[in-house]
Design an enzyme around this catalytic site. Structure first.
Site, PDB file in Angstrom:
ATOM      1  CE1 TYR A  41      -3.303  -2.512   5.886  1.00 32.34           C
ATOM      2  CE2 TYR A  41      -3.238  -0.184   5.346  1.00 32.34           C
ATOM      3  CZ  TYR A  41      -3.392  -1.665   4.780  1.00 32.34           C
ATOM      4  OH  TYR A  41      -3.187  -1.741   3.519  1.00 32.34           O
ATOM      5  CE  LYS A  78      -0.076  -4.505   3.361  1.00 35.66           C
ATOM      6  NZ  LYS A  78      -0.513  -5.892   2.574  1.00 35.66           N
ATOM      7  CB  THR A  99      -1.022  -0.046   1.109  1.00 35.82           C
ATOM      8  OG1 THR A  99      -1.323   1.188   1.333  1.00 35.82           O
ATOM      9  CG2 THR A  99      -0.232  -0.520   2.561  1.00 35.82           C
ATOM     10  CG  ASP A 100      -0.965   4.937  -1.090  1.00 35.70           C
ATOM     11  OD1 ASP A 100      -1.802   4.114  -0.072  1.00 35.70           O
ATOM     12  OD2 ASP A 100      -1.969   5.857  -1.574  1.00 35.70           O
ATOM     13  CD  GLU A 101      -3.263   3.771   4.241  1.00 30.63           C
ATOM     14  OE1 GLU A 101      -3.438   3.593   5.483  1.00 30.63           O
ATOM     15  OE2 GLU A 101      -4.264   3.287   3.702  1.00 30.63           O
TER      16      GLU A 101
HETATM   17  P1  NAD Z   1      -9.873  -7.162   2.440  1.00 26.74           P
HETATM   18  O1  NAD Z   1     -10.182  -6.827   3.702  1.00 26.74           O
HETATM   19  O2  NAD Z   1     -11.222  -7.093   1.501  1.00 26.74           O
HETATM   20  O3  NAD Z   1      -9.642  -8.757   2.317  1.00 26.74           O
HETATM   21  C1  NAD Z   1      -8.634  -9.359   3.004  1.00 26.74           C
HETATM   22  C2  NAD Z   1      -8.737 -10.828   2.885  1.00 26.74           C
HETATM   23  O4  NAD Z   1      -7.871 -11.600   3.541  1.00 26.74           O
HETATM   24  C3  NAD Z   1     -10.207 -11.632   3.292  1.00 26.74           C
HETATM   25  O5  NAD Z   1     -10.631 -12.297   2.290  1.00 26.74           O
HETATM   26  C4  NAD Z   1      -9.594 -12.266   4.694  1.00 26.74           C
HETATM   27  O6  NAD Z   1     -10.452 -13.375   4.759  1.00 26.74           O
HETATM   28  C5  NAD Z   1      -8.212 -12.494   4.435  1.00 26.74           C
HETATM   29  N1  NAD Z   1      -7.380 -12.792   5.426  1.00 26.74           N
HETATM   30  C6  NAD Z   1      -7.454 -12.014   6.666  1.00 26.74           C
HETATM   31  N2  NAD Z   1      -6.462 -12.482   7.407  1.00 26.74           N
HETATM   32  C7  NAD Z   1      -5.959 -13.753   6.978  1.00 26.74           C
HETATM   33  C8  NAD Z   1      -5.238 -14.743   7.443  1.00 26.74           C
HETATM   34  N3  NAD Z   1      -4.688 -14.602   8.498  1.00 26.74           N
HETATM   35  N4  NAD Z   1      -5.114 -15.688   6.553  1.00 26.74           N
HETATM   36  C9  NAD Z   1      -5.623 -15.895   5.412  1.00 26.74           C
HETATM   37  N5  NAD Z   1      -6.398 -15.047   4.729  1.00 26.74           N
HETATM   38  C10 NAD Z   1      -6.735 -13.930   5.748  1.00 26.74           C
HETATM   39  O7  NAD Z   1      -8.725  -6.693   1.777  1.00 26.74           O
HETATM   40  P2  NAD Z   1      -8.252  -5.890   0.450  1.00 26.74           P
HETATM   41  O8  NAD Z   1      -9.000  -4.664   0.562  1.00 26.74           O
HETATM   42  O9  NAD Z   1      -8.843  -6.736  -0.703  1.00 26.74           O
HETATM   43  O10 NAD Z   1      -6.980  -5.783   0.439  1.00 26.74           O
HETATM   44  C11 NAD Z   1      -6.200  -6.833  -0.254  1.00 26.74           C
HETATM   45  C12 NAD Z   1      -4.775  -6.512   0.126  1.00 26.74           C
HETATM   46  O11 NAD Z   1      -4.353  -5.168  -0.707  1.00 26.74           O
HETATM   47  C13 NAD Z   1      -4.096  -6.254   1.314  1.00 26.74           C
HETATM   48  O12 NAD Z   1      -2.818  -6.807   1.498  1.00 26.74           O
HETATM   49  C14 NAD Z   1      -4.082  -4.648   1.614  1.00 26.74           C
HETATM   50  O13 NAD Z   1      -3.042  -4.233   2.409  1.00 26.74           O
HETATM   51  C15 NAD Z   1      -3.789  -4.084   0.051  1.00 26.74           C
HETATM   52  N6  NAD Z   1      -4.218  -2.949  -0.385  1.00 26.74           N
HETATM   53  C16 NAD Z   1      -5.483  -2.640  -0.121  1.00 26.74           C
HETATM   54  C17 NAD Z   1      -5.769  -1.222  -0.740  1.00 26.74           C
HETATM   55  C18 NAD Z   1      -7.386  -0.879  -0.567  1.00 26.74           C
HETATM   56  O14 NAD Z   1      -7.505   0.384  -0.838  1.00 26.74           O
HETATM   57  N7  NAD Z   1      -8.297  -1.667  -0.115  1.00 26.74           N
HETATM   58  C19 NAD Z   1      -4.927  -0.431  -1.237  1.00 26.74           C
HETATM   59  C20 NAD Z   1      -3.539  -0.948  -1.406  1.00 26.74           C
HETATM   60  C21 NAD Z   1      -3.127  -2.105  -0.966  1.00 26.74           C
HETATM   61  P1  TYD Z   2     -10.502   4.575   4.392  1.00 33.20           P
HETATM   62  O1  TYD Z   2     -11.480   3.899   3.248  1.00 33.20           O
HETATM   63  O2  TYD Z   2     -10.368   3.880   5.733  1.00 33.20           O
HETATM   64  O3  TYD Z   2      -9.075   4.368   3.773  1.00 33.20           O
HETATM   65  P2  TYD Z   2      -7.546   4.795   4.182  1.00 33.20           P
HETATM   66  O4  TYD Z   2      -7.673   5.349   5.418  1.00 33.20           O
HETATM   67  O5  TYD Z   2      -6.695   3.391   4.391  1.00 33.20           O
HETATM   68  O6  TYD Z   2      -6.993   5.605   3.222  1.00 33.20           O
HETATM   69  O7  TYD Z   2     -10.676   6.147   4.312  1.00 33.20           O
HETATM   70  C1  TYD Z   2     -10.371   6.995   3.399  1.00 33.20           C
HETATM   71  C2  TYD Z   2     -10.669   8.373   3.841  1.00 33.20           C
HETATM   72  O8  TYD Z   2     -12.047   8.589   4.372  1.00 33.20           O
HETATM   73  C3  TYD Z   2      -9.772   8.630   4.870  1.00 33.20           C
HETATM   74  O9  TYD Z   2      -9.284  10.231   4.579  1.00 33.20           O
HETATM   75  C4  TYD Z   2     -10.472   8.666   6.130  1.00 33.20           C
HETATM   76  C5  TYD Z   2     -12.072   9.104   5.504  1.00 33.20           C
HETATM   77  N1  TYD Z   2     -13.018   8.401   6.286  1.00 33.20           N
HETATM   78  C6  TYD Z   2     -14.074   9.329   6.824  1.00 33.20           C
HETATM   79  O10 TYD Z   2     -14.111  10.521   6.587  1.00 33.20           O
HETATM   80  N2  TYD Z   2     -15.239   8.606   7.300  1.00 33.20           N
HETATM   81  C7  TYD Z   2     -15.342   7.323   7.626  1.00 33.20           C
HETATM   82  O11 TYD Z   2     -16.146   6.569   7.952  1.00 33.20           O
HETATM   83  C8  TYD Z   2     -14.158   6.414   6.799  1.00 33.20           C
HETATM   84  C9  TYD Z   2     -14.087   5.174   7.198  1.00 33.20           C
HETATM   85  C10 TYD Z   2     -12.914   6.911   6.325  1.00 33.20           C
END
Ligand code: NAD
Ligand code: TYD
Length: 331
Positions: free
Chosen positions: A143, A147, A119-121
C-alpha cells in the site's frame, strides 16, 4: 471552485466534499469506481448539489467525462487497506499507480491544479520525533509503496511540465463512515456486537490520530493556499498506542476487557507514525479535534447509524473478515 474529486464515495473524500459544498459553495463532480469501500450513501448529504460519474481513475474515457469544466482535481481514489495490500497487492499498483498517472495526464492536457491525497506511511516507521516533508521515503507495505510511487509521479509533473501539482500527506484518520476494516471502526463494531477485538502483536504500535474533518480542511487549505510542487504534512494532535485506543473504545461502548484477543502480527508492521505539520500550520491550518473528543463522537455515530454499517457487516465484509481473521463475526 469547480472541482473534480476522485474517490469521494469513500470515507475521507465524502467528508471533504461535504465541507467544500457547505463551507465554500464549490461545484463538485465526483468520479468513483464504487469498489467495496465506496458507497453513494456516503454522499447523501450533498447528493442534490453534485454531479456523479461512475468510473475508474485508470480509465481515460471516464476521467475525460468527469474532468469537463473542472478547474482542479483532488484525488482521494485509492486502494487503502494495508492488510489487503499484503494479501492481494496487484489492485494497489493499478489504482494507486496507474490511476494517478491517468489523472495527471488529464490535468496536464487541461492545465488543471492537482492535489494528491497521500499518507504518512510513505515515510515508514519512526522510533522517536516526527517526520517532516524532508524526511526520506521508506515505505514498508505494498500500500505505502504504491502511494509513494504516486507521490513521486505527481511531483515529477511539476518539475517536468510545470503543472501546479501538490501533495498532502495525512496521518491515521478516524470518524464517521470509515469502512470497518480499519482499526477504530472495527473495534467499535466488534465491541458493540460482543465479538473479540483482534489486537496485532503486542498492541504497542503507535498511530498519530487525525479527525477526518480536520484532514478534509487541511486538504482544502493545500488546495487553496499551497505552493505548486510542494508537499504538506497534515498530522493529528494526539498519538496513542493501539492498546490504549482499544481500552478507550471498551470504556465508551461499555464492553468487557475480556473481549481483547492478541492475534498474529501483521508482516512488516510499522511501529510508530508521527508527523510534524509545522509547514501546513504556517499556512494557517490547525487540527481542531483532540482524540478524546473525536473518538467519543465517532463511537456515538456508529451507535446511532446502524443503517450505515449493518449492510456492510452482513455483506462481503463478512467473507473478508473470515479470510483475514480466521473466524466469523457473530452478527
Ligand atoms: P476509502 O477506502 O474509504 O475510499 C476509497 C474510495 O476510492 C472509495 O470510494 C472507492 O470506491 C474509490 N476507488 C477505489 N479504487 C478506485 C478506482 N480505481 N477508481 C475510482 N475510484 C476508486 O479510503 P479513505 O480512507 O477515504 O482514503 C482516501 C485517501 O486518503 C486515499 O488516497 C488514502 O491513501 C488517503 N489517506 C487515508 C488515510 C486513512 O487513515 N484512511 C490517512 C492518510 C491518507
Ligand atoms: P489500520 O487501521 O489498518 O491503519 P494503518 O495500518 O494504515 O496505520 O491499523 C492501525 C493500527 O492498528 C496498526 O498498528 C495495526 C493495528 N490493527 C490491529 O491491531 N488489529 C486490527 O484488526 C487492525 C485492522 C489493525
Amino acid at each position: 471552485m469547480r472541482l473534480l474529486v476522485c474517490g469521494a464515495a469513500g470515507f475521507i473524500g465524502s467528508t471533504f466534499v461535504e465541507l467544500r459544498v457547505r463551507e465554500h459553495g464549490d461545484q463538485v463532480t465526483v468520479l468513483d469506481a464504487l469498489t467495496y469501500a465506496g458507497r453513494r450513501e456516503n454522499l447523501r448529504a450533498v447528493e442534490a448539489g453534485i454531479r456523479f460519474v461512475h468510473g475508474a481513475i485508470e480509465d481515460p474515457a471516464a476521467v475525460a467525462e468527469a474532468a469537463e469544466g473542472a478547474e482542479a482535481i483532488v484525488n482521494f481514489a485509492a486502494e487503502t487497506h494495508v492488510d489487503r495490500s499484503i494479501a492481494d497487492p496487484f489492485a494497489f499498483s493499478v489504482t494507486n499507480g496507474q490511476g494517478t498517472h491517468v489523472l495527471l495526464e488529464a490535468a496536464r492536457e487541461r492545465g488543471l491544479r492537482y492535489v494528491q491525497v497521500s499518507t504518512d506511511e510513505v515515510y515508514g516507521s519512526i522510533e522517536s520525533g516526527s517526520f517532516t516533508e524532508e524526511s526520506p521515503l521508506r515505505p514498508s507495505s505494498p500500500y505505502s509503496a504504491t502511494k509513494t510511487g504516486a507521490d513521486l509521479l505527481v511531483l515529477s509533473y511539476f518539475h517536468t511540465y510545470g503543472l501546479p501539482t501538490l501533495v498532502c500527506r495525512g496521518s491515521n484518520n478516524y470518524g464517521p463512515r470509515q469502512y470497518p476494516e480499519k482499526l477504530i471502526p472495527l473495534m467499535i463494531l466488534n465491541a458493540l456486537a460482543g465479538d473479540p477485538l483482534p489486537v496485532y502483536g503486542d498492541g504497542r504500535n503507535v498511530r498519530n490520530w487525525l479527525y477526518v474533518e480536520d484532514f478534509g480542511r487541511g486538504i482544502g487549505h493545500v488546495l487553496e493556499h499551497g505552493a505548486p510542487g510542494e508537499v504538506y504534512n497534515c498530522g493529528g494532535p494526539d498519538e496513542c498506542e493501539n492498546l490504549e485506543v482499544v481500552g478507550r473504545i471498551l470504556k465508551l461502548t461499555g464492553a468487557d476487557e475480556s473481549l481483547i484477543e492478541y492475534v498474529t502480527d501483521r508482516p512488516g508492521h510499522d511501529r510508530r507514525y508521527s508527523l510534524s505539520s509545522a509547514k501546513l500550520e504556517g499556512l494557517g491550518w490547525r487540527a481542531r479535534t483532540r482524540f478524546e473528543e473525536g473518538l467519543s463522537r465517532t463511537v456515538d455515530w456508529y451507535r446511532e447509524n446502524a443503517w450505515w454499517w449493518e449492510p456492510i457487516r452482513s455483506g462481503s465484509y463478512r467473507e473478508y473478515y473470515e479470510r483475514h481473521y480466521g473466524r466469523s463475526l457473530k452478527r
